[in-house]
Design a protein around this motif. Structure first.
Motif, PDB file in Angstrom:
ATOM      1  N   LYS A 292      -2.939  -7.199  -0.942  1.00 53.91           N
ATOM      2  CA  LYS A 292      -3.138  -7.714  -2.425  1.00 53.91           C
ATOM      3  C   LYS A 292      -2.558  -6.634  -3.484  1.00 53.91           C
ATOM      4  N   CYS A 293      -2.349  -5.313  -2.719  1.00 56.61           N
ATOM      5  CA  CYS A 293      -2.052  -4.253  -3.662  1.00 56.61           C
ATOM      6  C   CYS A 293      -0.612  -4.660  -4.074  1.00 56.61           C
ATOM      7  N   PRO A 294      -0.264  -4.055  -5.397  1.00 58.31           N
ATOM      8  CA  PRO A 294       0.963  -4.123  -6.133  1.00 58.31           C
ATOM      9  C   PRO A 294       2.161  -3.514  -5.177  1.00 58.31           C
ATOM     10  N   GLN A 295       3.375  -4.284  -5.062  1.00 59.43           N
ATOM     11  CA  GLN A 295       4.231  -3.433  -3.951  1.00 59.43           C
ATOM     12  C   GLN A 295       4.521  -2.059  -4.639  1.00 59.43           C
ATOM     13  N   ALA A 296       4.625  -1.835  -6.032  1.00 58.50           N
ATOM     14  CA  ALA A 296       4.749  -0.244  -6.440  1.00 58.50           C
ATOM     15  C   ALA A 296       3.877   0.622  -5.798  1.00 58.50           C
ATOM     16  N   VAL A 297       2.726   0.147  -5.768  1.00 63.17           N
ATOM     17  CA  VAL A 297       1.457   1.063  -5.302  1.00 63.17           C
ATOM     18  C   VAL A 297       1.729   1.080  -3.546  1.00 63.17           C
ATOM     19  N   LEU A 298       2.020   0.110  -2.823  1.00 68.40           N
ATOM     20  CA  LEU A 298       2.447   0.255  -1.608  1.00 68.40           C
ATOM     21  C   LEU A 298       3.394   1.357  -1.197  1.00 68.40           C
ATOM     22  N   GLU A 299       4.345   0.884  -2.252  1.00 71.10           N
ATOM     23  CA  GLU A 299       5.693   2.007  -1.933  1.00 71.10           C
ATOM     24  C   GLU A 299       5.183   3.412  -2.271  1.00 71.10           C
ATOM     25  N   ALA A 300       4.347   3.609  -3.098  1.00 74.80           N
ATOM     26  CA  ALA A 300       4.030   5.110  -3.534  1.00 74.80           C
ATOM     27  C   ALA A 300       3.324   5.772  -2.472  1.00 74.80           C
ATOM     28  N   ARG A 301       2.202   4.742  -1.982  1.00 76.15           N
ATOM     29  CA  ARG A 301       1.223   5.239  -0.784  1.00 76.15           C
ATOM     30  C   ARG A 301       2.245   5.680   0.257  1.00 76.15           C
ATOM     31  N   ARG A 302       3.139   4.711   0.592  1.00 76.72           N
ATOM     32  CA  ARG A 302       4.260   4.862   1.793  1.00 76.72           C
ATOM     33  C   ARG A 302       4.927   6.223   1.658  1.00 76.72           C
ATOM     34  N   TYR A 303       5.326   6.465   0.442  1.00 84.96           N
ATOM     35  CA  TYR A 303       6.151   7.871  -0.024  1.00 84.96           C
ATOM     36  C   TYR A 303       5.097   8.851   0.349  1.00 84.96           C
ATOM     37  N   ILE A 304       3.982   8.743  -0.015  1.00 84.59           N
ATOM     38  CA  ILE A 304       3.204  10.146   0.199  1.00 84.59           C
ATOM     39  C   ILE A 304       2.892  10.155   1.707  1.00 84.59           C
ATOM     40  N   GLU A 305       2.613   9.197   2.482  1.00 85.63           N
ATOM     41  CA  GLU A 305       2.228   9.333   3.770  1.00 85.63           C
ATOM     42  C   GLU A 305       3.497   9.759   4.592  1.00 85.63           C
ATOM     43  N   GLU A 306       4.606   9.263   4.273  1.00 86.13           N
ATOM     44  CA  GLU A 306       5.945   9.894   4.845  1.00 86.13           C
ATOM     45  C   GLU A 306       6.386  11.490   4.400  1.00 86.13           C
ATOM     46  N   ARG A 307       5.994  11.685   3.246  1.00 88.77           N
ATOM     47  CA  ARG A 307       6.561  13.051   2.890  1.00 88.77           C
ATOM     48  C   ARG A 307       5.561  14.000   2.367  1.00 88.77           C
ATOM     49  N   TYR A 308       4.076  14.004   2.837  1.00 91.52           N
ATOM     50  CA  TYR A 308       3.144  14.624   2.364  1.00 91.52           C
ATOM     51  C   TYR A 308       3.476  16.179   2.785  1.00 91.52           C
ATOM     52  N   ALA A 309       4.251  16.649   3.836  1.00 93.04           N
ATOM     53  CA  ALA A 309       4.471  17.818   4.188  1.00 93.04           C
ATOM     54  C   ALA A 309       5.401  18.546   3.344  1.00 93.04           C
ATOM     55  N   HIS A 335      -5.522   2.306 -10.833  1.00 94.94           N
ATOM     56  CA  HIS A 335      -6.038   0.935 -11.031  1.00 94.94           C
ATOM     57  C   HIS A 335      -6.598   0.309  -9.616  1.00 94.94           C
ATOM     58  N   GLU A 336      -5.540   0.341  -8.723  1.00 97.36           N
ATOM     59  CA  GLU A 336      -5.561  -0.336  -7.565  1.00 97.36           C
ATOM     60  C   GLU A 336      -6.280   0.506  -6.278  1.00 97.36           C
ATOM     61  N   THR A 337      -6.075   1.915  -6.411  1.00 89.71           N
ATOM     62  CA  THR A 337      -6.606   2.708  -5.220  1.00 89.71           C
ATOM     63  C   THR A 337      -8.022   3.245  -5.799  1.00 89.71           C
ATOM     64  N   GLY A 338      -8.267   3.149  -6.837  1.00 91.83           N
ATOM     65  CA  GLY A 338      -9.699   4.117  -7.572  1.00 91.83           C
ATOM     66  C   GLY A 338      -9.674   5.624  -7.561  1.00 91.83           C
ATOM     67  N   VAL A 339      -8.271   6.171  -7.184  1.00 93.44           N
ATOM     68  CA  VAL A 339      -7.995   7.661  -7.163  1.00 93.44           C
ATOM     69  C   VAL A 339      -6.757   7.732  -7.750  1.00 93.44           C
ATOM     70  N   THR A 340      -6.421   9.139  -8.091  1.00 94.17           N
ATOM     71  CA  THR A 340      -5.244   9.576  -8.574  1.00 94.17           C
ATOM     72  C   THR A 340      -4.323   9.685  -7.701  1.00 94.17           C
ATOM     73  N   PHE A 341      -3.122   9.611  -8.249  1.00 93.87           N
ATOM     74  CA  PHE A 341      -2.049   9.962  -7.263  1.00 93.87           C
ATOM     75  C   PHE A 341      -2.009  11.411  -6.488  1.00 93.87           C
ATOM     76  N   VAL A 342      -2.570  12.464  -7.399  1.00 96.04           N
ATOM     77  CA  VAL A 342      -2.597  13.746  -6.879  1.00 96.04           C
ATOM     78  C   VAL A 342      -3.942  13.856  -5.875  1.00 96.04           C
ATOM     79  N   ASP A 343      -4.889  13.235  -6.192  1.00 95.87           N
ATOM     80  CA  ASP A 343      -6.165  12.916  -5.255  1.00 95.87           C
ATOM     81  C   ASP A 343      -5.693  12.354  -4.003  1.00 95.87           C
ATOM     82  N   TYR A 344      -5.075  11.323  -3.955  1.00 90.73           N
ATOM     83  CA  TYR A 344      -4.578  10.787  -2.940  1.00 90.73           C
ATOM     84  C   TYR A 344      -3.740  11.523  -1.886  1.00 90.73           C
ATOM     85  N   LEU A 345      -2.930  12.102  -2.538  1.00 91.74           N
ATOM     86  CA  LEU A 345      -1.805  13.164  -1.934  1.00 91.74           C
ATOM     87  C   LEU A 345      -2.704  14.271  -1.206  1.00 91.74           C
ATOM     88  N   SER A 346      -3.936  14.568  -1.881  1.00 90.50           N
ATOM     89  CA  SER A 346      -4.584  15.740  -1.290  1.00 90.50           C
ATOM     90  C   SER A 346      -5.464  14.888  -0.138  1.00 90.50           C
TER      91      SER A 346
END
Length: 401
Positions: A292-309, A335-346
């Motif tokens: 249900k998550c918008p594609q842009a958010v999915l891509e952003a989460r994927r971007y984080i999970e692949e490049r967190y290092a 809006h979709e995850t309940g946390v900020t981009f930076v917090d999710y990255l952390s």
């Protein structure tokens, strides 16, 4: 034609039994043995159907021979030969599954009566072996369908624990404990085509299953099926946890690289087979949330999970990659995850750091660098903010446990 083996330490007995048996056109004397060890070697080599075995033989007596013979032959019939003094041994032989016994000296009428009944038993055994082989062939031929039907019913909670145990044994399925449930939903990418191939949902699924099984094999044993929604479900070990998670990320990358599809994955670990349906439900609920998550958010989460290092990873970089403004991506993400981009990255970085802390050989600065922190101090501060303890305290606590 049936093959026969005659084992007796007396040459006159071997010759006499061989002559008697030669009169029956349905038998061929394939081997003669003068002791138990030789008989065992010849049985494994010639695979006789009928065995005439003396109880008293050197090196390996008849009873020991019969015990050692288990698993060597399929559907063979054994007749033991004994003297009056060996009657108690004959009774023991019958308990070992011997078909009949003959008393010495062997009389022709008794011999042909026993051999005639043995021949009928051999005919029955051959039919049973034939039917069993056919049943096994049919089972293997349809095994994937049977496994899929059973797993679907099990995951949906339609089987009791005894029924689950029975089906696991019948189908030869091994589920490790603890286990991990990985679910992959595939949707055909409209703008992506693969040269020389017409893709449909079934072909897409089987291609994805082959890729998944190959990737998860090191975490084996691996079991997979298609659920009622057409999703790929993979059951494997979830240990080591870091490798299990990394395998899912690699699976998603390979699916989208080699198939004309977009993939959404979820993973949930479990520790008891009885709890597998609940773990599966959790994995499906997580998958639904991600779908249900918008594609842009999915891509952003994927971007984080692949490049967190990458210590330079930022909201701006993700927004540029997705062709969005940082402000828009930030609002959408929260809006979709309940946390900020930076917090999710952390959280992603700290989760990975927790996995690395299990390796007592790694220094803190090495772990910090591997999860994207250029400063050990900054890493420690971020770790404590997320988990409430410093990395060193967490490692000591894990060691104590």
């Amino acid at each position: 034609m049936y093959k026969a083996l005659i084992a007796d330490d007396e040459e006159i007995i071997r010759s006499g039994l061989s002559r008697l048996l030669a009169r029956d056109p349905d038998f061929e004397v394939a081997a003669l043995a003068e002791d138990g060890e030789q008989a065992l070697e010849l049985a494994a080599e010639r695979l006789p159907d009928l065995l005439l075995v003396d109880i008293n033989m050197p090196f390996l007596n008849g009873l020991e021979f019969i015990e050692r013979l288990e698993g060597v032959l399929r559907g063979a019939v054994i007749i033991v030969i004994t003297g009056y003094d060996d009657f108690s041994y004959a009774q023991q032989a019958l308990r070992l599954g011997v078909f009949d016994y003959l008393l010495k000296p062997v009389m022709e009428d008794a011999f042909y009566d026993a051999v005639g009944r043995a021949k009928q038993q051999l005919q029955t055994n051959r039919r049973q072996v034939k039917y069993l082989d056919w049943a096994r062939m049919q089972l293997e031929k349809n095994r994937s369908s049977l496994v899929a039907a059973f797993l679907d019913g099990w995951l949906e909670g339609r089987y009791s624990e005894p029924e689950v145990a029975e089906q696991l044994g019948y189908l030869g399925i091994s589920i490790p404990e603890p286990y991990g449930v990985t679910v992959a939903h595939l949707s055909v990418s409209e703008g992506k085509t693969m040269v020389g191939q017409e893709w449909d949902e079934n072909l897409l699924y089987y291609a994805a299953e082959n890729i998944a099984r190959e990737l998860f094999e090191p975490l084996g044993p691996v079991t997979s099926c298609k659920n009622a929604s057409g999703d790929l479900v993979v059951l494997s070990s979830c240990l080591p946890a870091a490798r299990w998670s990394a395998t899912a990320r690699e699976l998603r990358e390979l699916l989208e690289e080699h198939l004309p599809a977009q993939a959404v994955l979820s993973q949930v670990p479990g520790d008891r087979l009885a709890g597998l349906p609940e773990a599966y439900d959790d994995a499906m609920e997580l998958l639904e949330q991600r779908e249900k998550c918008p594609q842009a958010v999915l891509e952003a989460r994927r971007y984080i999970e692949e490049r967190y290092a990458d210590p330079c990873l930022s909201l701006q970089g993700a927004a540029d990659r997705l062709h969005l403004s940082p402000q828009h991506l930030s609002r959408l993400f929260r809006h979709e995850t309940g946390v900020t981009f930076v917090d999710y990255l952390s959280r992603v970085r700290i989760r990975r750091a927790v996995e690395l802390l299990a390796d007592g050989e790694l220094k803190m600065y090495e772990i910090a660098e591997r999860v994207g922190y250029s400063s050990q101090h900054y890493f420690s501060s971020a770790f404590k903010k997320v988990l409430g303890v410093s990395p060193m305290e967490y490692r000591r606590g894990g060691a104590a446990r």
